[in-house]
Design an enzyme around this catalytic site. Structure first.
Site, mmCIF file in Angstrom:
data_model
loop_
_atom_site.group_PDB
_atom_site.id
_atom_site.type_symbol
_atom_site.label_atom_id
_atom_site.label_comp_id
_atom_site.label_asym_id
_atom_site.label_seq_id
_atom_site.Cartn_x
_atom_site.Cartn_y
_atom_site.Cartn_z
ATOM 1 N N LYS A 112 3.958 9.084 -10.621
ATOM 2 C CA LYS A 112 3.179 7.535 -10.495
ATOM 3 C C LYS A 112 3.630 7.384 -11.931
ATOM 4 O O LYS A 112 3.688 7.719 -12.905
ATOM 5 C CB LYS A 112 1.707 8.082 -10.305
ATOM 6 C CG LYS A 112 1.203 6.837 -9.637
ATOM 7 C CD LYS A 112 1.230 6.745 -8.057
ATOM 8 C CE LYS A 112 0.849 5.447 -7.326
ATOM 9 N NZ LYS A 112 0.707 5.952 -5.989
HETATM 10 P P1 NAD Z 1 -2.174 -4.879 -3.586
HETATM 11 O O1 NAD Z 1 -2.086 -5.239 -4.861
HETATM 12 O O2 NAD Z 1 -1.264 -5.480 -2.327
HETATM 13 O O3 NAD Z 1 -3.703 -5.150 -2.668
HETATM 14 C C1 NAD Z 1 -4.871 -4.812 -3.343
HETATM 15 C C2 NAD Z 1 -5.963 -5.400 -2.727
HETATM 16 O O4 NAD Z 1 -7.282 -4.889 -3.301
HETATM 17 C C3 NAD Z 1 -6.130 -6.963 -2.963
HETATM 18 O O5 NAD Z 1 -6.836 -7.462 -1.929
HETATM 19 C C4 NAD Z 1 -7.025 -7.134 -3.911
HETATM 20 O O6 NAD Z 1 -7.656 -8.483 -4.539
HETATM 21 C C5 NAD Z 1 -8.112 -5.776 -3.816
HETATM 22 N N1 NAD Z 1 -8.810 -5.416 -4.951
HETATM 23 C C6 NAD Z 1 -8.183 -5.218 -6.190
HETATM 24 N N2 NAD Z 1 -9.260 -4.704 -7.104
HETATM 25 C C7 NAD Z 1 -10.335 -4.710 -6.183
HETATM 26 C C8 NAD Z 1 -11.792 -4.338 -6.392
HETATM 27 N N3 NAD Z 1 -12.113 -4.051 -7.686
HETATM 28 N N4 NAD Z 1 -12.797 -4.389 -5.275
HETATM 29 C C9 NAD Z 1 -12.344 -4.846 -4.316
HETATM 30 N N5 NAD Z 1 -11.066 -5.226 -3.889
HETATM 31 C C10 NAD Z 1 -10.074 -5.126 -4.960
HETATM 32 O O7 NAD Z 1 -2.190 -3.172 -3.236
HETATM 33 P P2 NAD Z 1 -1.723 -2.271 -2.224
HETATM 34 O O8 NAD Z 1 -0.460 -1.916 -2.341
HETATM 35 O O9 NAD Z 1 -2.350 -2.789 -0.848
HETATM 36 O O10 NAD Z 1 -2.554 -1.119 -2.748
HETATM 37 C C11 NAD Z 1 -3.937 -0.772 -2.200
HETATM 38 C C12 NAD Z 1 -4.329 0.588 -2.153
HETATM 39 O O11 NAD Z 1 -3.336 1.497 -1.496
HETATM 40 C C13 NAD Z 1 -4.109 1.318 -3.563
HETATM 41 O O12 NAD Z 1 -5.199 2.170 -3.692
HETATM 42 C C14 NAD Z 1 -2.745 1.983 -3.630
HETATM 43 O O13 NAD Z 1 -2.715 3.015 -4.371
HETATM 44 C C15 NAD Z 1 -2.971 2.359 -2.137
HETATM 45 N N6 NAD Z 1 -1.597 2.581 -1.554
HETATM 46 C C16 NAD Z 1 -0.630 1.624 -1.501
HETATM 47 C C17 NAD Z 1 0.682 1.847 -0.938
HETATM 48 C C18 NAD Z 1 1.568 0.915 -0.655
HETATM 49 O O14 NAD Z 1 2.977 1.195 0.120
HETATM 50 N N7 NAD Z 1 1.655 -0.154 -1.244
HETATM 51 C C19 NAD Z 1 0.670 3.375 -0.533
HETATM 52 C C20 NAD Z 1 -0.102 4.086 -0.411
HETATM 53 C C21 NAD Z 1 -1.133 3.788 -0.992
#
Ligand code: NAD
Length: 422
Positions: A112
Site C-alpha cells: 500500500k
Molecule cells: P473514493 O475516494 O472514491 O470515495 C470515498 C468516499 O468516502 C467519498 O464519497 C468521500 O466523500 C467519503 N468520505 C471520505 N472521508 C469520509 C469521512 N470522514 N466520513 C464519511 N465519508 C467520507 O474512495 P474509494 O476508492 O471508494 O475507497 C473507499 C474505501 O474502500 C476505502 O476504505 C478504500 O481503502 C476501500 N477500497 C477501495 C477499493 C477500490 O478499488 N477503489 C478497493 C478495496 C477497498
C-alpha cells in the site's frame, strides 16, 4: 508475543496486528512466521518539496510505499491521497492486502502507498505534478514484476495514468503493467472501475441467501459515495434492493421509501456532493450508521464501527466495502447480537481481483470482454465466500477470523515451501 514495532504503531496498525494475533493464536501458527507477518518486509518513507500553482509557495510532502510480503509474487496495493495517511495506516492496509490476495488465490503479496495530502485542495495541474514527483521517488521499488499500485481513497484512473506515464518515460517505452485501475485507452480493463462494488454486492447476495433474507426489497444503507460506495449502491439497487441512505464526507441523505439513485448520480455530477439532494432528509454520517435497515455497507473510511456504536446498529448484515471500518470490540458486540459481518478482506477483494485480471491482460496485450471480466469476478468471489463460510462453520468462528485463517494459512504454507534464504 513481544515485538518492538514503534515505527508503525498507530491505531490502525494495532487493529491489523490484533486481528493477526487473534488468528495466529487460534491456528497455532509457528512463532517465527507469526513474528514475521506482524511487520512489513519493506517500508519506504519519502519526503519532497512540492511547488504549488502559486510559484512562490513550496510545501514539504510526505509519502509512503510499504511492501508487506514478497513471498507470493510481486506486491500489489492501492495508493491513497488523504490527510490521515501515515506509516502505520499504510502498513495496516498492506497487511490486509496480503490476506486478501491469499484468500482470493491471487499471485501477489500485499502493499500500500500514499501521500499525506488533501487532494481536494489541489488543482488538476498540482495533482499531476505531485503524482509524478511521488512516482519518481518510489520508481525503484515499483514495476510490473515488483510492485503494482492501484487506486484507493482519493485517487482514480487519471492518477494511475500519470504514474504509468512517469514510469514509462523513465524506461523509454510504454509499461502498462506497472499499475492497474488505469484508463482503458492505455491498457485498463473493462469492469475494473466497478469491480470492488460488484464484489461487495456479490457478497451481499450470498450472505442474504445464507441468512434467508430476500434481496428483493432489502433496505440498504451505504456510507461513502465514491468509487466503492456509489457502485455498490447502484448494483444493490439493480439486484432488487432498496437503497434508503447514502453519504459522503460532507453528510448523508435518507429516504425510507428508497432513493432515486440515477437522480442522486445526476445531483452529485453537478454539485460534487450528495448533500442538499432534494426530496430526501439530511442525516449525519454518525446517525446514518444507526438507521434501521437490513444491510449496512460502510464504504468510506476506517474506524467507523466501534465499541461505542456497535450496540446501536439496527441492521442484520454488514458488508465491509471500506478497509478497516470495524474494530475488535465492535466485532465482539456484533457477533453477540447476531449481526453477520462480511469482512473487508473478503468483501472488497473484487477490486484487487479485477486488478489481477488487468495486470494479466496488460502483460499479454490481450483483452477480455466486459462480460468475461464480470463473470470471472463473480465466480471467484462466490467461491471465496463459500470457502470462508465453510471454514467459519467448521471452526465455529466469525467470517473475519475464518477469512484470516484461510489467508494466513496459504501464506504460511508458501513461506514453509520456499524456506529461508540463505
Ligand atoms: P473514493 O475516494 O472514491 O470515495 C470515498 C468516499 O468516502 C467519498 O464519497 C468521500 O466523500 C467519503 N468520505 C471520505 N472521508 C469520509 C469521512 N470522514 N466520513 C464519511 N465519508 C467520507 O474512495 P474509494 O476508492 O471508494 O475507497 C473507499 C474505501 O474502500 C476505502 O476504505 C478504500 O481503502 C476501500 N477500497 C477501495 C477499493 C477500490 O478499488 N477503489 C478497493 C478495496 C477497498
Amino acid at each position: 508475543m513481544e515485538t518492538r514495532t514503534l515505527e508503525w504503531d498507530t491505531p490502525m496498525y494495532r487493529l491489523a496486528v490484533a486481528q493477526l494475533d487473534q488468528t495466529a493464536q487460534l491456528m497455532g501458527l509457528q512463532e517465527n512466521l507469526w513474528h514475521r507477518l506482524r511487520t512489513p518486509q519493506r517500508a519506504h518513507v519519502v519526503s519532497f518539496p512540492f511547488r504549488r500553482d502559486s510559484y512562490d509557495v513550496v510545501q514539504t510532502v510526505f509519502g509512503y510505499r510499504v511492501q508487506h510480503l514478497t513471498t507470493m509474487g510481486p506486491t500489489k496495493g492501492g495508493i491513497r491521497y488523504d490527510l490521515g495517511v501515515d506509516l502505520g495506516e499504510v502498513t495496516a492496509l498492506a497487511m490486509w492486502m496480503s490476506w486478501k490476495c491469499a484468500i482470493m488465490g491471487l499471485p501477489f503479496g500485499g502493499a500500500k502507498g500514499g501521500l499525506r495530502i488533501d487532494p481536494r485542495q489541489f488543482s488538476p495541474a498540482e495533482l499531476q505534478r505531485i503524482t509524478r514527483r511521488y512516482t519518481s521517488e518510489i520508481i525503484d521499488v515499483i514495476g510490473p514484476d515488483r510492485d503494482i499500485p492501484a487506486p484507493d481513497l482519493g485517487t482514480d484512473e487519471q492518477i494511475m495514468a500519470w504514474i504509468m506515464d512517469t514510469y514509462s518515460q523513465t524506461k523509454g517505452y510504454a509499461v502498462p503493467g506497472v499499475v492497474t485501475g488505469k484508463p482503458l485507452e492505455i491498457g485498463g480493463s473493462l469492469g475494473r472501475k466497478e469491480a470492488t462494488g460488484r464484489g461487495v454486492v456479490t457478497c451481499m447476495v450470498e450472505a442474504c441467501r445464507d441468512l434467508g433474507l430476500p434481496v428483493e426489497g432489502a433496505r440498504v444503507v451505504v456510507q461513502g459515495f465514491g468509487n466503492v460506495g456509489s457502485v455498490s449502491a447502484r448494483l444493490a439497487h439493480a439486484a432488487g434492493a432498496r437503497v434508503v441512505a447514502v453519504s459522503d464526507v460532507a453528510s448523508g441523505i435518507h429516504d425510507p421509501a428508497g432513493l432515486d439513485l440515477p437522480a442522486v448520480d445526476r445531483w452529485v455530477a453537478e454539485h460534487r456532493t450528495v448533500q442538499g439532494f432534494p426530496g430526501a432528509e439530511g442525516v449525519s454520517n454518525a446517525d446514518l450508521l444507526t438507521l434501521p435497515c437490513d444491510v449496512l455497507i460502510p464504504a468510506a473510511i476506517q474506524g467507523q464501527i466501534d465499541g461505542d456504536n456497535a450496540a446501536k446498529l439496527r441492521c442484520k448484515l454488514i458488508i465491509e466495502g471500506a478497509n478497516g471500518p470495524t474494530d475488535l470490540d465492535a466485532d465482539r458486540i456484533l457477533a453477540e447480537r447476531g449481526i453477520l459481518v462480511v469482512p473487508d478482506i473478503l468483501a472488497n477483494a473484487g477490486g484487487v481481483t479485477v486488478s489481477y485480471f488487468e495486470w494479466v491482460q496488460s502483460l499479454q496485450h490481450f483483452f477480455w470482454s466486459e462480460d468475461e471480466v464480470n463473470a470471472r469476478l463473480v465466480q471467484l468471489m462466490t467461491r471465496a465466500f463459500t470457502d470462508v463460510l465453510a471454514t467459519a462453520r467448521q471452526r465455529g468462528v466469525d467470517l473475519r477470523t475464518a477469512a484470516m485463517i484461510r489467508g494466513v494459512s496459504r501464506i504460511a504454507e508458501a513461506k514453509r515451501r520456499r524456506g529461508i534464504f540463505p
